[in-house]
Design an enzyme around this catalytic site. Sequence first.
Site, PDB file in Angstrom:
ATOM      1  N   GLN A 174       0.840  -1.199   0.000  1.00 24.71           N
ATOM      2  CA  GLN A 174       0.000   0.000   0.000  1.00 24.71           C
ATOM      3  C   GLN A 174       0.878   1.253   0.000  1.00 24.71           C
ATOM      4  OE1 GLN A 174      -1.787   1.055   3.753  1.00 24.71           O
ATOM      5  NE2 GLN A 174      -3.724   1.568   2.781  1.00 24.71           N
ATOM      6  N   GLY A 175       0.839   2.014  -1.083  1.00 26.53           N
ATOM      7  CA  GLY A 175       1.626   3.248  -1.189  1.00 26.53           C
ATOM      8  C   GLY A 175       0.735   4.456  -1.006  1.00 26.53           C
ATOM      9  N   SER A 213       0.929   6.606   2.345  1.00 25.55           N
ATOM     10  CA  SER A 213       1.609   7.622   3.160  1.00 25.55           C
ATOM     11  C   SER A 213       2.844   8.181   2.468  1.00 25.55           C
ATOM     12  CB  SER A 213       2.058   7.016   4.491  1.00 25.55           C
ATOM     13  OG  SER A 213       0.985   6.447   5.151  1.00 25.55           O
ATOM     14  N   SER A 243       4.283  -1.198   3.944  1.00 26.63           N
ATOM     15  CA  SER A 243       4.427  -2.564   4.463  1.00 26.63           C
ATOM     16  C   SER A 243       4.542  -3.563   3.319  1.00 26.63           C
ATOM     17  CB  SER A 243       3.219  -2.933   5.332  1.00 26.63           C
ATOM     18  OG  SER A 243       3.052  -1.994   6.357  1.00 26.63           O
ATOM     19  N   GLU A 280      -9.780  -1.468   5.397  1.00 27.23           N
ATOM     20  CA  GLU A 280      -8.587  -1.609   6.245  1.00 27.23           C
ATOM     21  C   GLU A 280      -8.946  -1.461   7.726  1.00 27.23           C
ATOM     22  OE1 GLU A 280      -5.473   1.149   5.255  1.00 27.23           O
ATOM     23  OE2 GLU A 280      -3.977   0.068   6.428  1.00 27.23           O
TER      24      GLU A 280
HETATM   25  C1  LIG Z   1       3.392  -0.598  11.359  1.00 21.76           C
HETATM   26  C2  LIG Z   1       2.954   0.421  10.352  1.00 21.76           C
HETATM   27  C3  LIG Z   1       2.648   0.020   9.081  1.00 21.76           C
HETATM   28  C4  LIG Z   1       2.262   0.964   8.138  1.00 21.76           C
HETATM   29  N1  LIG Z   1       2.020   0.530   6.866  1.00 21.76           N
HETATM   30  C5  LIG Z   1       1.702   1.424   5.913  1.00 21.76           C
HETATM   31  C6  LIG Z   1       1.537   1.006   4.565  1.00 21.76           C
HETATM   32  O1  LIG Z   1       1.661  -0.170   4.237  1.00 21.76           O
HETATM   33  N2  LIG Z   1       1.245   1.934   3.644  1.00 21.76           N
HETATM   34  C7  LIG Z   1       1.081   3.243   3.954  1.00 21.76           C
HETATM   35  O2  LIG Z   1       0.785   4.012   3.050  1.00 21.76           O
HETATM   36  N3  LIG Z   1       1.246   3.698   5.236  1.00 21.76           N
HETATM   37  C8  LIG Z   1       1.562   2.812   6.203  1.00 21.76           C
HETATM   38  N4  LIG Z   1       1.756   3.240   7.506  1.00 21.76           N
HETATM   39  C9  LIG Z   1       1.704   4.677   7.790  1.00 21.76           C
HETATM   40  C10 LIG Z   1       0.529   5.125   8.637  1.00 21.76           C
HETATM   41  O3  LIG Z   1      -0.667   5.052   7.912  1.00 21.76           O
HETATM   42  C11 LIG Z   1       0.863   6.558   9.099  1.00 21.76           C
HETATM   43  O4  LIG Z   1       1.999   6.468   9.941  1.00 21.76           O
HETATM   44  C12 LIG Z   1      -0.280   7.198   9.844  1.00 21.76           C
HETATM   45  O5  LIG Z   1      -1.332   7.474   8.958  1.00 21.76           O
HETATM   46  C13 LIG Z   1       0.140   8.489  10.576  1.00 21.76           C
HETATM   47  O6  LIG Z   1       0.728   9.374   9.695  1.00 21.76           O
HETATM   48  P1  LIG Z   1       2.156  10.060  10.030  1.00 21.76           P
HETATM   49  O7  LIG Z   1       3.089   8.945  10.437  1.00 21.76           O
HETATM   50  O8  LIG Z   1       2.522  10.910   8.864  1.00 21.76           O
HETATM   51  O9  LIG Z   1       1.907  10.965  11.311  1.00 21.76           O
HETATM   52  P2  LIG Z   1       1.360  12.472  11.334  1.00 21.76           P
HETATM   53  O10 LIG Z   1       0.240  12.595  10.380  1.00 21.76           O
HETATM   54  O11 LIG Z   1       2.546  13.383  11.178  1.00 21.76           O
HETATM   55  O12 LIG Z   1       0.795  12.580  12.802  1.00 21.76           O
HETATM   56  C14 LIG Z   1       1.607  12.902  13.927  1.00 21.76           C
HETATM   57  C15 LIG Z   1       0.701  13.040  15.146  1.00 21.76           C
HETATM   58  O13 LIG Z   1      -0.216  14.127  14.964  1.00 21.76           O
HETATM   59  C16 LIG Z   1      -1.553  13.697  15.136  1.00 21.76           C
HETATM   60  N5  LIG Z   1      -2.450  14.410  14.203  1.00 21.76           N
HETATM   61  C17 LIG Z   1      -2.205  14.714  12.916  1.00 21.76           C
HETATM   62  N6  LIG Z   1      -3.273  15.348  12.369  1.00 21.76           N
HETATM   63  C18 LIG Z   1      -4.214  15.425  13.336  1.00 21.76           C
HETATM   64  C19 LIG Z   1      -5.542  15.950  13.394  1.00 21.76           C
HETATM   65  N7  LIG Z   1      -6.123  16.519  12.340  1.00 21.76           N
HETATM   66  N8  LIG Z   1      -6.220  15.845  14.565  1.00 21.76           N
HETATM   67  C20 LIG Z   1      -5.657  15.263  15.659  1.00 21.76           C
HETATM   68  N9  LIG Z   1      -4.396  14.757  15.666  1.00 21.76           N
HETATM   69  C21 LIG Z   1      -3.697  14.833  14.528  1.00 21.76           C
HETATM   70  C22 LIG Z   1      -1.514  12.220  14.758  1.00 21.76           C
HETATM   71  O14 LIG Z   1      -2.591  11.516  15.317  1.00 21.76           O
HETATM   72  C23 LIG Z   1      -0.170  11.807  15.371  1.00 21.76           C
HETATM   73  O15 LIG Z   1      -0.283  11.562  16.737  1.00 21.76           O
HETATM   74  C24 LIG Z   1       2.150   2.333   8.482  1.00 21.76           C
HETATM   75  C25 LIG Z   1       2.450   2.747   9.782  1.00 21.76           C
HETATM   76  C26 LIG Z   1       2.853   1.810  10.716  1.00 21.76           C
HETATM   77  C27 LIG Z   1       3.179   2.281  12.095  1.00 21.76           C
END
Ligand SMILES: Cc1cc2nc3c(=O)[nH]c(=O)nc-3n(C[C@H](O)[C@H](O)[C@H](O)COP(=O)(O)OP(=O)(O)OC[C@H]3O[C@@H](n4cnc5c(N)ncnc54)[C@H](O)[C@@H]3O)c2cc1C
Length: 409
Positions: A128-129, A131, A163, A246
């Site tokens: 899944q691409g 993020s 992932s 998902e």
């Molecule tokens: C084990 C694992 C597997 C993953 N696999 C995939 C994958 O296969 N494909 C893929 O595309 N992604 C994947 N991800 C990514 C995952 O979807 C993102 O990490 C997640 O959506 C959070 O985005 P970010 O890391 O950019 O954090 P950010 O968006 O930078 O968030 C940082 C913090 O700010 C808070 N925050 C941000 N905006 C708001 C808001 N509007 N209101 C309240 N709080 C807010 C968040 O909740 C968080 O606590 C994976 C992540 C993990 C940990």
Amino acid sequence: MDLAYTAEEEAFRDRLRTWLAEVLPKLPPKPVATDWPGRRAYDAAWQRMLYDAGYAGLHWPADAGGRGATPTQHLIFLEESEKAGAPYVGANFVGLLHAGPTIAAEGTPAQRARWLPPILRGDEIWCQGFSEPDAGSDLAALRTRAVRDGDDYVVTGSKIWTSHAEVADWCELLVRTDPEAPRHRGISWLAMPMDAPGVTVRPLRTLAGSTEFAELFLDEVRVPAGNRVGAEHDGWRVTMVTLSFERGTAFVGEVVACRRVLGELARTARANGRWDDAVLRRRLGRLNAEFAALWRLTQWNVSEAMGVPPGHGGPPARAKPSVGEDSRPRGRSGGVPGTGGSVFKLRYSHARQELYDAAAEVLGGQALDAAHPWVADRLSALAYTIAAGTSQIQRNIVAERILGLPKGR
Ligand SMILES: Cc1cc2nc3c(=O)[nH]c(=O)nc-3n(C[C@H](O)[C@H](O)[C@H](O)COP(=O)(O)OP(=O)(O)OC[C@H]3O[C@@H](n4cnc5c(N)ncnc54)[C@H](O)[C@@H]3O)c2cc1C
């Protein structure tokens, strides 16, 4: 919702038990978590065995190659597989649990015929691409661009936390096809072959030591326009379908696994004397109630996703959406889980962390032994409140779309 098992469902359970008892002892040991090519081969082989025995895609609509089984049969399958110690979906997670269901719901007949059978047979693995470094919670901020050139899109950008990228054949990829449009309106959903020139995968190591996810770098990757699922620039709507699967149904099997671990915790606590601690006993009891409630919520979500009409083990139906000649089963939310999935994802991911915190209590000093499986599971449990959308984001969805509270700024 009728929770009693019919004679037919019990017969299904018996056949499945017999089959599992026959095949599981012949399986080789599972490769370690750091050996992703080995894991891919193992998970694919297991999927093929399920396919050959008629258990692949039980929860998929029959016209998408699935078995069109009842929600209850699907849940019986998960329960019995877990009880018997069958392998978990592993590297097939994205394909089977959200890319495939999205293509089944939104793809053309040709796209369904091309991509769904290899997913069900375990021949092709998906990742899944979605993020990007600056587009996680705020997914619509994504910048990876796709420029139309003849019959292709030319894709340039980067993705993160992908992932299974190391072993995937296909990627469900979100790209910006119209940079001038409002953020949510200029996105498209593409199926990108991972072996296309210009795709670079750089594995990332997790806290638990596995390289289960990676960074993706995309440098003028040509993706045929025919690989776009849904209309051009309408990818945000398709993405909501993917995220609904998902969050709503993809983690269902893991609830069964958590209930098994909870039983093991209680047995271990009895054996090592920790059971005498009333506070710990109460904690395990509360977790037991929590996972029982999550299982009920799971039954609801699975029923809803499969569009089961009222009185047949599912939630009440809404008016059928207009879907032309489409014969897929449709229910309250058109065959796609509803926002209830966010309630499930929120509670499940926290309960999983609480479960492994309780495991550390039960283990005492042994909780420092990195070789103990519960210790690795405790480390990886931390990721569940982030993956598939953070808890804060799920709370926003629950507040705005279920409770009807005003939107935040
Ligand atoms: C084990 C694992 C597997 C993953 N696999 C995939 C994958 O296969 N494909 C893929 O595309 N992604 C994947 N991800 C990514 C995952 O979807 C993102 O990490 C997640 O959506 C959070 O985005 P970010 O890391 O950019 O954090 P950010 O968006 O930078 O968030 C940082 C913090 O700010 C808070 N925050 C941000 N905006 C708001 C808001 N509007 N209101 C309240 N709080 C807010 C968040 O909740 C968080 O606590 C994976 C992540 C993990 C940990």
